[in-house]
Design a protein around this motif. Structure first.
Motif, short mmCIF file in Angstrom:
data_model
loop_
_atom_site.label_atom_id
_atom_site.label_comp_id
_atom_site.label_asym_id
_atom_site.label_seq_id
_atom_site.Cartn_x
_atom_site.Cartn_y
_atom_site.Cartn_z
N GLY A 191 0.80 -1.21 0.00
CA GLY A 191 0.00 0.00 0.00
C GLY A 191 0.83 1.27 0.00
N ILE A 192 2.02 1.22 -0.59
CA ILE A 192 2.92 2.37 -0.64
C ILE A 192 2.73 3.09 -1.97
N GLU A 193 2.18 4.28 -1.91
CA GLU A 193 1.97 5.05 -3.13
C GLU A 193 3.27 5.66 -3.64
N LYS A 194 4.02 6.26 -2.71
CA LYS A 194 5.30 6.90 -3.04
C LYS A 194 6.31 6.58 -1.95
N ALA A 195 7.59 6.62 -2.33
CA ALA A 195 8.64 6.36 -1.34
C ALA A 195 9.94 7.03 -1.78
N HIS A 196 10.82 7.24 -0.82
CA HIS A 196 12.22 7.50 -1.14
C HIS A 196 12.77 6.17 -1.66
N ILE A 197 13.40 6.15 -2.83
CA ILE A 197 13.92 4.91 -3.39
C ILE A 197 15.41 5.09 -3.67
N ALA A 198 16.21 4.13 -3.18
CA ALA A 198 17.66 4.20 -3.38
C ALA A 198 18.18 2.83 -3.79
N GLY A 199 19.19 2.82 -4.63
CA GLY A 199 19.80 1.57 -5.05
C GLY A 199 21.30 1.68 -5.09
N TYR A 200 21.98 0.59 -4.67
CA TYR A 200 23.44 0.55 -4.74
C TYR A 200 23.87 -0.33 -5.89
N SER A 201 24.77 0.17 -6.76
CA SER A 201 25.34 -0.59 -7.86
C SER A 201 24.23 -1.18 -8.73
N MET A 202 24.04 -2.50 -8.75
CA MET A 202 22.94 -3.10 -9.49
C MET A 202 21.61 -2.46 -9.09
N GLY A 203 21.45 -2.18 -7.81
CA GLY A 203 20.24 -1.53 -7.34
C GLY A 203 20.04 -0.16 -7.96
N GLY A 204 21.14 0.50 -8.31
CA GLY A 204 21.03 1.77 -9.03
C GLY A 204 20.46 1.57 -10.42
N GLY A 205 20.82 0.43 -11.06
CA GLY A 205 20.24 0.11 -12.36
C GLY A 205 18.74 -0.13 -12.26
N VAL A 206 18.33 -0.79 -11.17
CA VAL A 206 16.89 -1.02 -10.93
C VAL A 206 16.20 0.33 -10.69
N THR A 207 16.84 1.20 -9.92
CA THR A 207 16.28 2.52 -9.65
C THR A 207 16.13 3.31 -10.94
N LEU A 208 17.08 3.18 -11.84
CA LEU A 208 16.99 3.85 -13.14
C LEU A 208 15.77 3.37 -13.92
N GLN A 209 15.53 2.07 -13.93
CA GLN A 209 14.35 1.55 -14.62
C GLN A 209 13.06 2.08 -14.00
N LEU A 210 13.02 2.15 -12.68
CA LEU A 210 11.85 2.69 -12.01
C LEU A 210 11.66 4.17 -12.35
N LEU A 211 12.76 4.89 -12.41
CA LEU A 211 12.70 6.30 -12.75
C LEU A 211 12.15 6.51 -14.16
N ALA A 212 12.55 5.63 -15.08
CA ALA A 212 12.10 5.76 -16.47
C ALA A 212 10.64 5.34 -16.63
N ARG A 213 10.20 4.37 -15.83
CA ARG A 213 8.88 3.77 -16.04
C ARG A 213 7.81 4.27 -15.08
#
Length: 292
Positions: free
Chosen positions: A101-123
């Motif tokens: 039930g999280i509409e918005k969040a602070h999202i952070a990723g390290y290394s590979m997690g940064g790549g996942v964060t990039l995909q989330l940012l784009a989508r």
């Protein structure tokens, strides 16, 4: 309120955890702490929620002001499934947010997690309060690639010690550390799985490049931060972000590399406090928190 040290924050013997199941039936693990506005943390390759975020004091510090969720991505930590691309992992994060039930969040990723964060940012940019790329960033494309200032050459002074400690440590499940993929993993994949797996990796790299070309950072309307070691290509990872983002905070850790920047026993207090301050100052005002 007194602020505890990194060692004190990481000393808890057990953090609350749970599991969630995504649409393909894979059961994934997460660890949580604190209350308030949600922060979602995505670890690096061969890492885990505990190893990348809790044992080094980052998550416990954030939990002093926020509700922290650190996910074990597919085939990492205590999660099931096989390793997938950043694209699949981004789907898992969105499913987690929906189920919690999280509409918005602070999202952070390290290394590979940064790549996942990039995909989330784009989508799904509408799901962010802030974004933070740690041990990662957003690369320049096109003519700007040749205009990035050179980064520090060589290896961080304590990088060899950090790597030695990581290799010597018994890799108890759920306690993994280490995020460096690079050519060693590519060579291992080629040796074990053959050219088909290498082509799959190359296809993923092509899709990532397509994402970078399509991304329009001028439309990002929330704060973004990057945290990288001095010897971990901070210029290459942040030049575009500084150039295109309206609200960008850049933290470069002097004398640190990719592993020594985040590993317990090597992580500098500036890293922990820098990200905690970024999150705290960008928490929504109290009336806006009901939708979190």
């Amino acid at each position: 309120m007194s602020v505890s040290t990194t060692a004190e924050r990481a000393a808890s013997p057990r953090w609350p955890d749970g599991y969630f199941t995504v649409r393909d039936g894979t059961r994934l693990h997460y660890v949580e702490a604190g209350q308030g506005v949600p922060v979602i943390l995505i670890h690096g390759a061969r890492g885990s929620a505990i190893g990348n975020w809790f044992s080094n004091g980052i998550a416990p510090r954030l939990a002093e002001t926020n509700h922290v969720y650190a996910l074990d991505m597919r085939a990492h930590g205590l999660s099931g499934g096989a390793r997938h691309s950043h694209f699949n992992m981004a789907d898992d994060v969105l499913e987690f947010m929906d189920q919690m039930g999280i509409e918005k969040a602070h999202i952070a990723g390290y290394s590979m997690g940064g790549g996942v964060t990039l995909q989330l940012l784009a989508r799904a940019p509408e799901r962010f309060i802030t974004a933070c790329f740690q041990g990662s960033g957003i690369s320049e494309v096109g003519e700007w690639k040749d205009k990035v200032p050179p980064d520090a050459a060589g290896e961080a002074p304590d990088e060899a010690a950090a790597n030695a400690r990581a290799k010597a440590r018994r890799q108890a499940k759920g306690e993994e550390v280490g995020n460096d993929l690079g050519d060693r993993i590519r060579a291992k994949v080629q040796a074990v799985a053959g050219e088909g797996a290498v082509r799959k990796m190359e296809d993923m790299a092509g899709r990532m490049m397509a994402t970078l070309h399509k991304l329009d950072l001028s439309k990002v309307d929330f704060p973004v931060m990057a945290i990288n070691g001095e010897y971990d290509r901070p210029n290459a990872r942040t030049h575009r972000m500084a150039r295109e983002l309206a609200d960008f905070t850049n933290l470069v850790l002097p004398g640190k590399g990719h592993l020594s920047a985040m590993m317990a026993g090597f992580i500098p207090e500036d890293y922990v406090e820098g990200y905690a301050a970024f999150v705290a100052r960008n928490n929504p005002p109290e009336p806006d928190r009901k939708a979190m």
